[in-house]
Scaffold this active site. Structure first.
Site, PDB file in Angstrom:
ATOM      1  N   GLY A  43      -3.419  10.024  -1.919  1.00  0.00           N
ATOM      2  CA  GLY A  43      -4.532  10.874  -1.493  1.00  0.00           C
ATOM      3  C   GLY A  43      -5.308  11.447  -2.669  1.00  0.00           C
ATOM      4  N   CYS A  44      -4.580  11.862  -3.691  1.00  0.00           N
ATOM      5  CA  CYS A  44      -5.218  12.460  -4.860  1.00  0.00           C
ATOM      6  C   CYS A  44      -6.010  11.415  -5.648  1.00  0.00           C
ATOM      7  CB  CYS A  44      -4.179  13.133  -5.746  1.00  0.00           C
ATOM      8  SG  CYS A  44      -3.349  14.514  -4.908  1.00  0.00           S
TER       9      CYS A  44
END
Length: 156
Positions: A43-44
């Protein structure tokens, strides 16, 4: 949680490429300050790459992008190099800045509780006030939403 209309808490942190960055040095520009949990996680990475891909548009709007996580500078250096990120990533290993912004919170995953970063984005206007806050950010479409807000609300 730091709220819209408040002065953004100032800070000075170490960043990738041996930089030292103070929020106050960007007064006169819009700042996108995004907090994320960890370098190199799916996600990051998606979020960082989305900010990278839209970086020219942010730059045209006189807007600086800054990412903050609890990771060390060495981790940020690898993350920036691997994904060719054109903006600084700041190291907040003792989470003092995350706490000042109210994003260091109790999290739960798989029945386990722990303290960590709640994915949050702040837009800070040219006067150093918080113009908009997104909490519990869902990555898909988020960067475009931030860009649209700056285009519509901060461009006089």
């Amino acid at each position: 949680m730091t709220e819209t209309g408040q002065a953004a808490p100032d800070f000075t942190l170490q960043a990738n490429e041996n930089q030292t960055i103070s929020l106050s040095s960007y007064r006169g520009k819009n700042v996108v300050l995004y907090f994320y949990p960890k370098d190199m996680t799916p996600g990051c990475t998606t979020e960082a790459c989305d900010f990278r891909d839209y970086h020219p548009q942010f730059k045209q709007l006189d807007t600086v992008v800054l990412g903050i996580s609890p990771d060390e500078v060495k981790s940020h250096d690898k993350f920036v190099a691997k994904h060719e990120l054109p903006f600084p990533l700041l190291a907040d290993p003792d989470h003092q800045v995350a706490e000042a912004y109210g994003v260091w919170v109790l999290k739960k995953m798989y029945g386990r509780e722990y303290m960590g970063i709640e994915r949050t984005t702040f837009v800070i206007d040219k006067q150093g006030k918080i113009a908009k806050v997104w909490t519990k950010v869902k990555v898909k479409g988020h960067v475009q939403e931030v860009l649209q807000f700056i285009q519509e609300e901060l461009q006089a």
